[in-house]
Design an enzyme around this catalytic site. Structure first.
Site, PDB file in Angstrom:
ATOM      1  N   HIS A   8       0.814  -1.237   0.000  1.00 27.22           N
ATOM      2  CA  HIS A   8       0.000   0.000   0.000  1.00 27.22           C
ATOM      3  C   HIS A   8       0.842   1.279   0.000  1.00 27.22           C
ATOM      4  O   HIS A   8       0.309   2.363  -0.163  1.00 27.22           O
ATOM      5  CB  HIS A   8      -1.019  -0.011   1.151  1.00 27.22           C
ATOM      6  CG  HIS A   8      -0.484   0.350   2.505  1.00 27.22           C
ATOM      7  ND1 HIS A   8      -1.315   0.618   3.571  1.00 27.22           N
ATOM      8  CD2 HIS A   8       0.788   0.477   2.988  1.00 27.22           C
ATOM      9  CE1 HIS A   8      -0.586   0.905   4.638  1.00 27.22           C
ATOM     10  NE2 HIS A   8       0.688   0.824   4.310  1.00 27.22           N
TER      11      HIS A   8
HETATM   12  C1  LIG Z   1       4.053   1.005   6.559  1.00 24.71           C
HETATM   13  S1  LIG Z   1       5.504   0.375   7.313  1.00 24.71           S
HETATM   14  C2  LIG Z   1       5.021  -1.297   7.615  1.00 24.71           C
HETATM   15  C3  LIG Z   1       5.710  -1.916   8.810  1.00 24.71           C
HETATM   16  C4  LIG Z   1       5.204  -3.312   9.177  1.00 24.71           C
HETATM   17  N1  LIG Z   1       5.345  -4.247   8.100  1.00 24.71           N
HETATM   18  C5  LIG Z   1       3.773  -3.235   9.642  1.00 24.71           C
HETATM   19  O1  LIG Z   1       2.849  -3.688   8.935  1.00 24.71           O
HETATM   20  O2  LIG Z   1       3.554  -2.718  10.750  1.00 24.71           O
HETATM   21  C6  LIG Z   1       6.587   0.240   5.928  1.00 24.71           C
HETATM   22  C7  LIG Z   1       7.992  -0.243   6.289  1.00 24.71           C
HETATM   23  O3  LIG Z   1       8.749  -0.402   5.088  1.00 24.71           O
HETATM   24  C8  LIG Z   1      10.084  -0.032   5.360  1.00 24.71           C
HETATM   25  N2  LIG Z   1      10.751   0.328   4.096  1.00 24.71           N
HETATM   26  C9  LIG Z   1      10.501   1.409   3.314  1.00 24.71           C
HETATM   27  N3  LIG Z   1      11.316   1.391   2.235  1.00 24.71           N
HETATM   28  C10 LIG Z   1      12.093   0.277   2.339  1.00 24.71           C
HETATM   29  C11 LIG Z   1      13.127  -0.282   1.537  1.00 24.71           C
HETATM   30  N4  LIG Z   1      13.490   0.311   0.400  1.00 24.71           N
HETATM   31  N5  LIG Z   1      13.696  -1.439   1.948  1.00 24.71           N
HETATM   32  C12 LIG Z   1      13.321  -2.042   3.117  1.00 24.71           C
HETATM   33  N6  LIG Z   1      12.340  -1.554   3.911  1.00 24.71           N
HETATM   34  C13 LIG Z   1      11.728  -0.405   3.539  1.00 24.71           C
HETATM   35  C14 LIG Z   1       9.945   1.151   6.283  1.00 24.71           C
HETATM   36  O4  LIG Z   1      11.133   1.396   7.020  1.00 24.71           O
HETATM   37  C15 LIG Z   1       8.761   0.751   7.149  1.00 24.71           C
HETATM   38  O5  LIG Z   1       9.143   0.140   8.351  1.00 24.71           O
END
Ligand SMILES: C[S@@+](CC[C@H](N)C(=O)[O-])C[C@H]1O[C@@H](n2cnc3c(N)ncnc32)[C@H](O)[C@@H]1O
Length: 342
Positions: free
Chosen positions: A251
């Site tokens: 999302h």
């Molecule tokens: C909306 S949060 C979701 C966290 C968890 N999965 C949850 O549902 O509570 C999105 C996560 O994606 C990680 N993220 C964003 N870009 C990323 C990337 N390029 N590689 C790895 N993780 C990433 C962010 O640090 C964040 O913790």
């Protein structure tokens, strides 16, 4: 211009819907302020009258009446014989010592400049402006305190859903699971309790890996949950896992980026490996439920993504090559969409 000299007919509907929507702008701030004032712990052991609440919180009678009135009509308090009690929802999610405390969201959201003009700008530009136009994830990398605040907020809204996903999803036979963009590791923590034979890795940006390690230590799960620092778009995904879990990840991203993630997962899983997408799903018509259409608006404000329908996620998995695609409603608004690599 309307010719008012001709008189006018009464409206064909009443206007309560407009009143409800206008005045809903007070709902979240009232809840967040009640949390900050300590209304809910005050009522944890015993109910209280309005006068007792006013005295404990050093508020006047008018303010207390408004505060307790909104909290009661929203369903967080119940009034019986002129005394206020916590409802079950408040006991679960609004007491700071509950594992399911939602306080992280209140702390994150209360200072975000969400206004009609910022939302209009995000809609017109079709670009996120939640962090004043800066990339959310880069901002976290540069500002570890903001990363901590954000990760705590994600944990507080995801941990109840994680327990539901662990209970109602099918994870039988899985030994090692990679939680891609796993944040605090909420899903690994919940699954670890439900499946004692499973091991987990939270694959995250470096600043969030440090936080996930703190959460694992807090739940005394360091021996079963570790972290891998990676950019899920640019780096190869580690091998040795029989499942990939992505919660609230699709999302955040455009259709093209989601395609890339599905393909990346497919390529790095072994034959028989499974992918789990955990999302709040829109109905097929994309106009309900209200919480999910509104969550899409939140995604417009902060990210380049949107909420998906089950059909859209199934299409993304099918296109990447996954088979046995299945949908399981798991908890609240959340569902799992899963697939298996043939
Ligand atoms: C909306 S949060 C979701 C966290 C968890 N999965 C949850 O549902 O509570 C999105 C996560 O994606 C990680 N993220 C964003 N870009 C990323 C990337 N390029 N590689 C790895 N993780 C990433 C962010 O640090 C964040 O913790």
């Amino acid at each position: 211009m309307i010719d008012e000299t001709a008189g006018f007919e009464p409206p064909t509907s009443d206007d309560r819907l407009i009143w409800d929507v206008w005045l809903s702008v007070y709902q979240f701030p009232t809840l967040a302020v009640a949390d900050a004032l300590g209304v809910f712990p005050l009522l944890k052991e015993a109910s209280a009258s309005s006068e007792e609440v006013a005295e404990q919180l050093s508020l006047g009678p008018r303010a207390t009446e408004a505060l307790l009135g909104v909290l009661t009509s929203l369903g967080f308090l119940e009034q019986r014989l002129s005394r206020f009690h916590l409802t079950d929802v408040a006991r679960n999610f609004l007491l700071p010592n509950s594992p399911y405390y939602w306080g992280g969201i209140f702390e994150l959201v209360r200072d975000i400049p969400f206004t009609c003009s910022t939302l209009r700008e995000a809609l017109k530009k079709d670009k996120p402006i939640g962090y004043e136009g800066d990339d959310v994830w880069e901002t976290h990398e540069l500002d570890p305190e903001q990363a901590r605040l954000f990760t705590r907020a994600m944990h507080s809204h995801s941990f109840p859903a994680a327990v539901g996903a662990a209970r109602h999803g099918d994870f039988t036979g899985i030994r090692r699971l990679l939680d891609v963009g796993g944040g605090s590791g909420a899903f690994c923590i919940a699954l670890a309790q439900e499946y004692p034979e499973m091991y987990f890795t939270v694959a995250e940006r470096p600043v969030v890996c440090t936080l996930a390690e703190e959460y694992a230590a807090h739940y005394r799960l360091q021996d079963r949950i570790d972290t891998a620092s990676l950019d899920m778009f640019g780096d190869p995904w580690p091998s040795g896992y029989d499942a990939h879990f992505l919660s609230n990840i699709f999302h955040d991203w455009s259709w093209e980026r989601c395609r890339l993630l599905a393909r990346q997962s497919f390529e790095s899983l072994p034959s028989g490996g499974r992918i789990y997408l955990h999302e709040m799903l829109l109905e097929d018509t994309r106009d309900a439920p209200l919480a999910v259409t509104s969550f899409s608006m939140n995604m417009i404000f902060f990210t380049e993504g949107k909420q998906f329908t089950a059909g859209e996620l199934e299409e993304l998995l099918g296109e990447a090559g996954f088979e046995e695609i299945a949908l399981t409603p798991t908890y609240g608004y959340y569902s799992l969409v899963t697939g298996r690599k043939p």
